[in-house]
Design a protein around this motif. Structure first.
Motif, PDB file in Angstrom:
ATOM      1  N   LYS A 111       0.837  -1.209   0.000  1.00  0.00           N
ATOM      2  CA  LYS A 111       0.000   0.000   0.000  1.00  0.00           C
ATOM      3  C   LYS A 111       0.870   1.257   0.000  1.00  0.00           C
ATOM      4  N   GLU A 112       1.978   1.233   0.759  1.00  0.00           N
ATOM      5  CA  GLU A 112       2.876   2.388   0.788  1.00  0.00           C
ATOM      6  C   GLU A 112       3.461   2.652  -0.596  1.00  0.00           C
ATOM      7  N   ARG A 113       3.787   1.595  -1.340  1.00  0.00           N
ATOM      8  CA  ARG A 113       4.328   1.777  -2.688  1.00  0.00           C
ATOM      9  C   ARG A 113       3.245   2.280  -3.642  1.00  0.00           C
ATOM     10  N   ALA A 114       2.020   1.828  -3.442  1.00  0.00           N
ATOM     11  CA  ALA A 114       0.900   2.314  -4.259  1.00  0.00           C
ATOM     12  C   ALA A 114       0.690   3.811  -4.032  1.00  0.00           C
ATOM     13  N   GLU A 115       0.831   4.246  -2.804  1.00  0.00           N
ATOM     14  CA  GLU A 115       0.669   5.672  -2.499  1.00  0.00           C
ATOM     15  C   GLU A 115       1.790   6.500  -3.127  1.00  0.00           C
ATOM     16  N   ARG A 116       2.989   5.922  -3.192  1.00  0.00           N
ATOM     17  CA  ARG A 116       4.083   6.635  -3.852  1.00  0.00           C
ATOM     18  C   ARG A 116       3.837   6.762  -5.349  1.00  0.00           C
ATOM     19  N   LEU A 117       3.314   5.698  -5.973  1.00  0.00           N
ATOM     20  CA  LEU A 117       2.998   5.779  -7.399  1.00  0.00           C
ATOM     21  C   LEU A 117       1.921   6.830  -7.640  1.00  0.00           C
ATOM     22  N   LEU A 118       0.975   6.918  -6.721  1.00  0.00           N
ATOM     23  CA  LEU A 118      -0.079   7.924  -6.825  1.00  0.00           C
ATOM     24  C   LEU A 118       0.515   9.332  -6.811  1.00  0.00           C
ATOM     25  N   GLN A 119       1.523   9.538  -5.975  1.00  0.00           N
ATOM     26  CA  GLN A 119       2.191  10.850  -5.922  1.00  0.00           C
ATOM     27  C   GLN A 119       2.946  11.138  -7.216  1.00  0.00           C
ATOM     28  N   PHE A 120       3.627  10.115  -7.759  1.00  0.00           N
ATOM     29  CA  PHE A 120       4.371  10.302  -9.010  1.00  0.00           C
ATOM     30  C   PHE A 120       3.448  10.687 -10.160  1.00  0.00           C
ATOM     31  N   LEU A 121       2.203  10.225 -10.118  1.00  0.00           N
ATOM     32  CA  LEU A 121       1.275  10.467 -11.226  1.00  0.00           C
ATOM     33  C   LEU A 121       0.774  11.908 -11.290  1.00  0.00           C
ATOM     34  N   HIS A 122       0.870  12.656 -10.183  1.00  0.00           N
ATOM     35  CA  HIS A 122       0.357  14.042 -10.161  1.00  0.00           C
ATOM     36  C   HIS A 122      -1.073  14.076 -10.702  1.00  0.00           C
ATOM     37  N   THR A 123      -1.964  13.442  -9.985  1.00  0.00           N
ATOM     38  CA  THR A 123      -3.314  13.193 -10.506  1.00  0.00           C
ATOM     39  C   THR A 123      -4.159  14.445 -10.690  1.00  0.00           C
ATOM     40  N   ASP A 124      -3.725  15.571 -10.169  1.00  0.00           N
ATOM     41  CA  ASP A 124      -4.557  16.788 -10.287  1.00  0.00           C
ATOM     42  C   ASP A 124      -4.845  17.171 -11.728  1.00  0.00           C
ATOM     43  N   ASP A 125      -3.873  16.921 -12.632  1.00  0.00           N
ATOM     44  CA  ASP A 125      -4.072  17.326 -14.030  1.00  0.00           C
ATOM     45  C   ASP A 125      -4.361  16.137 -14.945  1.00  0.00           C
ATOM     46  N   LEU A 126      -4.679  14.994 -14.370  1.00  0.00           N
ATOM     47  CA  LEU A 126      -4.943  13.822 -15.208  1.00  0.00           C
ATOM     48  C   LEU A 126      -6.398  13.775 -15.654  1.00  0.00           C
ATOM     49  N   PRO A 127      -6.645  13.479 -16.923  1.00  0.00           N
ATOM     50  CA  PRO A 127      -8.020  13.299 -17.402  1.00  0.00           C
ATOM     51  C   PRO A 127      -8.515  11.888 -17.062  1.00  0.00           C
ATOM     52  N   ALA A 128      -8.518  11.584 -15.775  1.00  0.00           N
ATOM     53  CA  ALA A 128      -8.891  10.239 -15.335  1.00  0.00           C
ATOM     54  C   ALA A 128      -9.207  10.269 -13.849  1.00  0.00           C
ATOM     55  N   CYS A 129      -9.964   9.280 -13.425  1.00  0.00           N
ATOM     56  CA  CYS A 129     -10.206   9.058 -12.005  1.00  0.00           C
ATOM     57  C   CYS A 129      -9.266   7.946 -11.547  1.00  0.00           C
ATOM     58  N   VAL A 130      -8.399   8.247 -10.578  1.00  0.00           N
ATOM     59  CA  VAL A 130      -7.415   7.276 -10.086  1.00  0.00           C
ATOM     60  C   VAL A 130      -7.712   6.991  -8.622  1.00  0.00           C
ATOM     61  N   SER A 131      -7.851   5.713  -8.292  1.00  0.00           N
ATOM     62  CA  SER A 131      -8.180   5.338  -6.912  1.00  0.00           C
ATOM     63  C   SER A 131      -7.328   4.180  -6.443  1.00  0.00           C
ATOM     64  N   LEU A 132      -7.157   4.097  -5.155  1.00  0.00           N
ATOM     65  CA  LEU A 132      -6.402   3.018  -4.530  1.00  0.00           C
ATOM     66  C   LEU A 132      -7.386   1.908  -4.185  1.00  0.00           C
ATOM     67  N   ARG A 133      -7.102   0.699  -4.634  1.00  0.00           N
ATOM     68  CA  ARG A 133      -8.047  -0.405  -4.426  1.00  0.00           C
ATOM     69  C   ARG A 133      -7.335  -1.632  -3.838  1.00  0.00           C
ATOM     70  N   PRO A 134      -7.979  -2.339  -2.907  1.00  0.00           N
ATOM     71  CA  PRO A 134      -7.465  -3.655  -2.506  1.00  0.00           C
ATOM     72  C   PRO A 134      -7.655  -4.639  -3.653  1.00  0.00           C
ATOM     73  N   ILE A 135      -6.744  -5.578  -3.784  1.00  0.00           N
ATOM     74  CA  ILE A 135      -6.810  -6.496  -4.918  1.00  0.00           C
ATOM     75  C   ILE A 135      -6.239  -7.841  -4.517  1.00  0.00           C
ATOM     76  N   ASP A 136      -6.656  -8.888  -5.196  1.00  0.00           N
ATOM     77  CA  ASP A 136      -6.126 -10.233  -4.952  1.00  0.00           C
ATOM     78  C   ASP A 136      -5.074 -10.548  -5.995  1.00  0.00           C
ATOM     79  N   ASP A 137      -3.842 -10.757  -5.539  1.00  0.00           N
ATOM     80  CA  ASP A 137      -2.752 -11.169  -6.415  1.00  0.00           C
ATOM     81  C   ASP A 137      -2.593 -12.688  -6.343  1.00  0.00           C
ATOM     82  N   CYS A 138      -1.709 -13.234  -7.175  1.00  0.00           N
ATOM     83  CA  CYS A 138      -1.479 -14.679  -7.149  1.00  0.00           C
ATOM     84  C   CYS A 138      -0.014 -14.987  -7.432  1.00  0.00           C
ATOM     85  N   ILE A 139       0.366 -16.218  -7.145  1.00  0.00           N
ATOM     86  CA  ILE A 139       1.752 -16.632  -7.356  1.00  0.00           C
ATOM     87  C   ILE A 139       1.997 -16.907  -8.831  1.00  0.00           C
ATOM     88  N   GLY A 140       1.119 -17.690  -9.477  1.00  0.00           N
ATOM     89  CA  GLY A 140       1.266 -17.985 -10.905  1.00  0.00           C
ATOM     90  C   GLY A 140       2.288 -19.069 -11.166  1.00  0.00           C
TER      91      GLY A 140
END
Length: 465
Positions: free
Chosen positions: A365-394
């Motif tokens: 989650k901390e890394r996701a928040e850093r990516l959110l900061q890098f994106l500078h979402t204020d000027d993005l033509p998009a809605c960006v949100s932080l979501r819980p997700i299920d990953d897998c080993i594969g």
């Protein structure tokens, strides 16, 4: 052919004339005259076909043609096999190359790839050596095996094992373990290709030791168990343990073979995951030969690893098939470095596969928040949100394990998720994502710290910012 198309075809200059254009002369200096000539010919052929099929109706423009040739040269320069950013949350993504190496290990492999090495030269004696000696001792120490051998993948390891020990005879195996592995290859096909004959016992959901006992005969070469690492049968089930099967095999003077699939050297319970048998545990249970992959949960290069009793591995070392299946110096360098991390007790922090497994939700989650900061979402033509997700080993490992993680979901204004996914996939550094929540989803589990800025740049470019 109508007059318009004939006119367009006549406008096309010849190759030598086009090679004199200043923009293409620059590229001849950067690459070579032959490379540019080939690109010009390819673009001319493409243009002729477009004119003939009615897909091009514009007069010839030197500038437009220059751009087409340069674009082709740039694409060819990148190569077909390319680096991508894995934002899918699947750690061992087979389509994306499964395990990745640490920068330190990659530098070590590069050093050996760019120079001569003692691949088959014994520095102590000054005589010819064996390429397998570079990893044999490490594999034996880490697993408790008497001997070890490495080939190019686990299917090859199973093929060599059975070709050496069971050609022309029967291999007894549970019907519930006749698995299909990646690329539609099946264990029954591998057994038949080896010259062995399959003797199925039990049923899909239940196999007892007595089933193996009843199938034993003069033609029996081995008892075989396959770990069902890429699927699970639950409910009314029963299977025979490696220890029990090995005991039965030894009572009749036969080897017990075990295909572990995704080889493990550490207990997954260390990472809060369900227990999976390690290679050492299976050997300690009495199995005589164990085969497994190098590029799955082990976290190394693609390889098929065979460990077990010397008497059985000696037969494999003298089998003609070994020459066709042998590994190169880069595979051995990657495997040796991986095994050294296990030996030194540093695997959990040095092997990226294990690091991905060990990540906590808070770290992701901390890394996701850093990516959110890098994106500078204020000027993005998009809605960006932080979501819980299920990953897998594969990678055909632990199919029922869900890894809770975090992701960024991006809903672009005026653009479908599918179009956004395509743009990210076609970027100069492709970003491979999921489409979920009616959005493009970037899972942070498989995104490295050193990839966050690249990922944010590519997302912004895909959004036209």
């Amino acid at each position: 052919m109508d007059e318009t198309r004939q006119q367009l075809l006549r406008q096309l200059p010849d190759v030598d004339h086009l090679l004199q254009r200043p923009a293409l002369q620059i590229w001849q200096e950067r690459k070579s005259r032959q490379a540019v000539r080939n690109a010009v010919r390819a673009e001319l052929d493409k243009r002729r076909q477009a004119i003939l099929t009615g897909q091009w109706d514009q007069p010839f423009s030197g500038e437009v043609f220059d751009q087409a040739v340069v674009s082709r040269l740039q694409t060819e320069g990148r190569g077909h096999l390319r680096r991508v950013i894995n934002a899918t949350g699947t750690i061992l993504h087979t389509n994306l190359g499964r395990s990745v190496f640490s920068p330190e290990l990659a530098r070590h492999i590069g050093e050996l790839a760019c120079h001569y090495s003692n691949l088959e030269y014994d520095l102590a004696s000054g005589r010819r050596g064996s390429r397998y000696d570079h990893v044999r001792g490490l594999l034996c120490d880490l697993t408790g095996a008497e001997d070890a051998l490495v080939v190019n993948n686990n299917a090859a390891a199973v093929l060599l094992t059975l070709s050496s020990l069971a050609a022309g005879k029967e291999v007894i195996i549970s019907r519930g373990e006749l698995v299909e592995i990646g690329g539609s290859f099946r264990i029954p096909d591998v057994i038949e290709q080896s010259g062995g004959r399959i003797r199925e016992v039990g049923t899909t959901n239940k196999t007892h030791l007595a089933d193996y006992q009843r199938a034993l005969g003069e033609d029996t070469a081995a008892l075989m168990k396959v770990h069902t690492s890429n699927y699970r049968i639950i409910g009314f089930t029963e299977s025979v343990s490696p220890a029990a099967l090995a005991g039965l095999a030894h009572d009749h003077g036969l080897p017990c073979l075990y295909d572990a699939g995704s080889g493990l050297f550490v207990d997954l319970e260390t990472f809060g995951l369900p227990h999976e048998p390690t290679v050492g545990e299976v050997l300690a249970a009495g199995c005589d030969v164990v085969t497994f992959s190098g590029d799955k949960l082990l976290g190394g290069p693609q390889a098929g690893i065979i460990v077990g009793k010397s008497a059985y591995l000696d037969a494999m070392k003298h089998h003609p098939l070994l020459r066709a299946l042998r590994v190169d110096k880069m595979t051995l360098a990657g495997l040796e470095g991986t095994l050294q991390s296990y030996r030194d007790g540093t695997a959990a922090r040095q092997i990226p596969t294990l690091r991905c497994l060990a990540q906590t939700e808070d770290e992701i989650k901390e890394r996701a928040e850093r990516l959110l900061q890098f994106l500078h979402t204020d000027d993005l033509p998009a809605c960006v949100s932080l979501r819980p997700i299920d990953d897998c080993i594969g990678g055909g490992a632990c199919p029922d394990v869900v890894l809770p993680g975090w992701a960024l979901a991006i809903e672009a204004d005026g653009m479908t998720p599918e179009e956004m996914e395509r743009r990210l996939r076609h970027a100069d550094l492709p970003v491979i994502v999921r489409v979920q929540y009616n959005a493009v989803v970037l899972s942070l589990r498989t995104l490295g710290d050193d990839e966050l800025q690249d990922a944010s740049r590519i997302v912004r470019e895909a959004l036209g910012v």
